[in-house]
Write an enzyme that holds these catalytic residues in place. Structure first.
Site, short mmCIF file in Angstrom:
data_model
loop_
_atom_site.label_atom_id
_atom_site.label_comp_id
_atom_site.label_asym_id
_atom_site.label_seq_id
_atom_site.Cartn_x
_atom_site.Cartn_y
_atom_site.Cartn_z
N GLU A 73 -6.23 1.86 -2.56
CA GLU A 73 -5.29 0.76 -2.77
C GLU A 73 -5.71 -0.01 -4.00
OE1 GLU A 73 -5.54 -2.12 0.38
OE2 GLU A 73 -7.70 -1.91 0.56
N ASN B 83 -6.12 -3.99 -5.20
CA ASN B 83 -6.10 -5.40 -4.85
C ASN B 83 -5.72 -6.19 -6.09
OD1 ASN B 83 -6.91 -5.32 -2.06
ND2 ASN B 83 -8.92 -4.67 -2.79
N PHE C 25 -22.09 -10.30 16.55
CA PHE C 25 -21.53 -10.88 15.33
C PHE C 25 -20.37 -11.83 15.63
CE2 PHE C 25 -23.63 -7.00 14.14
CZ PHE C 25 -24.33 -7.35 13.01
N GLU D 127 -9.36 0.55 -5.67
CA GLU D 127 -10.34 1.02 -4.69
C GLU D 127 -10.17 2.52 -4.46
OE1 GLU D 127 -10.28 -1.34 -1.16
OE2 GLU D 127 -10.98 -3.12 -2.21
N GLU E 217 -2.96 7.62 7.00
CA GLU E 217 -3.46 8.60 6.06
C GLU E 217 -4.71 9.27 6.62
OE1 GLU E 217 -4.06 6.20 2.63
OE2 GLU E 217 -6.05 5.54 3.23
N LYS F 148 0.81 -1.21 0.00
CA LYS F 148 0.00 0.00 0.00
C LYS F 148 0.85 1.27 0.00
CE LYS F 148 -4.00 -2.23 2.06
NZ LYS F 148 -3.48 -3.58 1.82
#
Length: 687
Positions: A288, A290, A348, A275, A200, A116
């Site tokens: 980034e 992928n 979750f 992205e 960032e 990245k």
């Protein structure tokens, strides 16, 4: 073209690659761990090779074993899927050296874009919009705090090799930056073997929109429109759709062209995703790239009509892309829901175990001749009777629908979720149903903070309000009447003791706190052969009338039919563990446990005393199945509320348990390294 490929992955993506390979006439080799020896991808492949023990670091992440398996079976190419070694440049390079084609980008592209920090620098050089930040590895948590203060909160702390929501935190102050840096570094080291961290600026109220690109070895690169991935929980995507309901055609074109420029800058070959974070004014910044196939690739396949796995295979075999940018189409609307083995009503937490029932909407809804049943697809790596292990990711299936427009796709998805039967483990289907019905989702007014904003205190049953709760009561009464009519026809009944079928019932809506609701129901005009009945819910002036028609059999979990002329799909089961006489109705994410009895029996039921559940407040219980990796307290220790008590690991995630109140430890009831079941006591406090 290759004659045989090896899939260096597991689960649904391995099955997905096998499906395309079979269509292309290519033989497949599956690799598997000891935990996956009976897995679906192993059954589907032409051959299988055991890699080693269940943990990924001893099986799916061991490059030597995968290369050896490819050589042993004569596989000419390896498809890495996503996760594991899919973005590992050393593995891609090793494949090339061994004379095995890597079905993915070249090692130099992975190295440039998979990192990245390096990818952001390259994006700047390629004139791609980037977010302000510190793009070099940060050596300490204290340094991270200084940098974060310099950029200005909020900031995003990210692992350079991160992905799938791991190694990522958002910090709004110094304390969160300090803790987030350490947590990201630990997660990245354990998951990816690379603990480099950068920071960032975090764009507030952002949308996460990504561009799918495909390039070949002849210098051709095209973009295949965008995917909207803003519905996320803890940076993990939950619902994806294509196209985005937010961006304009001009923004789409600008994002696509920048994505292509970036891919060409690194001579990208294969499928990849660029992205972007997009602001409220459609200003967009590179996040980034992928360098692999994405989990959500099916929505792009639906609207373009392309098979991305096939394109990857053909590019890896040296073929040119069969289309130009002008050939890329955008047809209709597609939505994907990730179906995870987790309990949404327990924060979750992962849910592992045996799939007692697993029936997809493709299987349950094939009888219903309605528009909502067309364009439904399920990608999965599990099967009924199979085991969901604790060692891997919680996603067990992807449910994808393709509609003529967004409203049509949402309607199809809601019906498809109603027809998805999963028993033996918990799933996030109720949560998905709530999201799809939320007004802000339906209107397209959302961003990446949608779930955190609307479900800040977790997810509860009342978060899925049914638009017509009386319909569930009417359906329960309809099924009960149908079962009584069937019992009436049983031969050999003793005179005076035969089954009697009445028209008046009381539906008891059972509540865990004993505050049951009693609703009078009248079932008339019943025709058993066709499954038709007129049902009246309530009495006096407060009544609702339902004309229900369903050909479904009594032993069917999924009930298909129409009510007052509108088609419906619901689930109905007889008996729950706590009450074997009950009927459990599920529809649109709402679950209602009922008893359908005679009015006299309902009167007697009201006289029954309520048995309160035992008080477990002095225990710390395991909220899920998992491995107890740490117990942080000992007998006699004074513990304060919020203090760490134990750590449980399941499905690649560590879950820390904290004390809910001040107390003194009376007993430690489980040992480090022990496999726990749900609600197993770990620590007992003094009363």
């Amino acid at each position: 073209m290759f004659k045989k490929i090896l899939i260096a992955n597991r689960g649904e993506i391995a099955c997905r690659v096998i499906a395309t390979a079979r269509k292309m006439g290519i033989a497949t080799v599956a690799v598997y761990s000891e935990a996956d020896k009976e897995a679906r991808h192993v059954r589907l492949a032409d051959e299988g090779v055991l890699l080693g023990p269940a943990p990924s670091r001893e099986s799916y992440l061991v490059a030597d074993k995968i290369i050896e398996a490819a050589k042993k079976t004569g596989a000419e190419a390896i498809h890495p899927g996503y996760g594991f070694l899919s973005e590992n440049e050393a593995f891609a390079e090793r494949c090339e050296k061994e004379g095995i084609a890597f079905i993915g980008p070249k090692a130099h592209s992975i190295a440039a874009m998979g990192d990245k920090i390096a990818s952001k620098k390259l994006a700047n050089e390629a004139k791609v919009n980037t977010i302000p930040g510190y793009n070099d590895p940060i050596e300490s948590a204290e340094k991270a705090v200084d940098i974060a203060k310099g950029i200005g909160y909020p900031v995003m702390i990210k692992a350079s090799a991160g992905g799938g929501g791991k190694g990522l935190r958002v910090a709004f102050n110094d304390k969160e930056a300090l803790e987030g840096f350490t947590a990201c570094q630990n997660e990245a080291r354990n998951s990816f073997g690379d603990d480099r961290i950068f920071i960032e600026k975090f764009v507030e109220q952002p949308r996460h929109i990504e561009i799918q690109v495909v390039g070949d070895s002849h210098g051709n690169v095209v973009y295949l429109n965008e995917r909207e991935c803003s519905i996320q929980r803890r940076h993990q995507k939950v619902i994806e759709e294509a196209p985005s309901p937010f961006i304009s055609d001009d923004t789409r074109k600008a994002m696509g062209e920048q994505a292509v420029a970036l891919a060409k800058a690194v001579k990208y070959e294969s499928a990849g995703t660029v992205e972007f974070v997009v602001g409220k004014d459609q200003d967009f910044y590179f996040l980034e790239m992928n360098t692999r196939l994405q989990v959500e690739h099916p929505v792009t396949e639906c609207i373009t009509g392309l098979d991305l796995v096939e394109l990857m295979i053909r590019v890896a075999a040296g073929e040119k892309l069969p289309l130009t940018q002008a050939d890329v189409k955008r047809d209709g609307w597609a939505i994907e829901c990730r179906i995870n083995a987790e309990d949404p009503f327990r924060s979750f937490l992962p849910s592992t175990g045996r799939l007692v029932r697993f029936t997809t909407p493709e299987e349950t809804m094939w009888q219903a001749d309605t528009a909502h049943t067309h364009g439904v697809r399920v990608d999965t790596g599990v099967f009924e009777g199979g085991e969901i292990p604790m060692f891997y990711d919680s996603m067990i299936a992807k449910l994808i629908v393709h509609g003529k427009d967004r409203n049509d796709a949402i309607a199809k998805m809601r019906e498809a979720l109603n027809g998805f039967v999963i028993r033996g483990i918990n799933s996030n289907i109720p949560f998905q149903a709530a999201l799809l019905a939320h007004p802000n989702f339906v209107s397209g007014q959302f961003n990446t903070g949608f779930i955190a904003q609307h479900y800040a205190d977790g997810f509860r049953a009342e978060d899925v309000p049914h638009s017509d709760p009386d319909f569930l009561i009417a359906l329960a009464a309809f099924v009960r009447r149908k079962s009584r009519e069937r019992a009436l026809g049983i031969s050999g009944q003793l005179p005076g003791y035969g089954v009697k079928v009445g028209k008046d019932y009381t539906v008891i809506s059972l509540a865990t706190d004993g505050q049951h609701k009693y609703t009078p129901v009248h079932v008339d005009e019943f025709v058993g052969e066709t499954g038709y009945a007129s049902v009246v819910v309530g009495k006096g002036d407060n009544v609702k009338r339902y004309k229900i028609n369903s050909p479904s059999r009594l032993n069917d979990i999924v009930i298909l039919g129409d009510c007052n002329g509108e088609p419906f799909t619901a689930q109905m089961e007889r008996g729950s563990p706590a009450n074997p006489l009950s009927l459990v109705v599920q529809h649109n994410g709402t679950k209602l446990e009922t008893m359908v009895v005679s009015p006299r029996m309902a009167q007697l039921h009201q006289l029954m005393p309520f048995k309160a559940p035992p008080d477990m407040s002095k225990f710390v219980l395991s909220p899920m199945p998992g491995l107890l990796v740490d117990v942080s307290v000992e007998v006699g220790q004074k513990v304060q509320a919020g203090e760490r008590v134990a750590v449980i690991e399941a499905m690649k995630m560590e879950n820390v348990l904290f004390a809910s109140a001040d107390g003194v430890v009376a007993k430690v009831m489980a040992k480090k390294g022990e496999s726990l079941v749900v609600d197993q006591p770990i620590v007992e406090f003094e009363s």
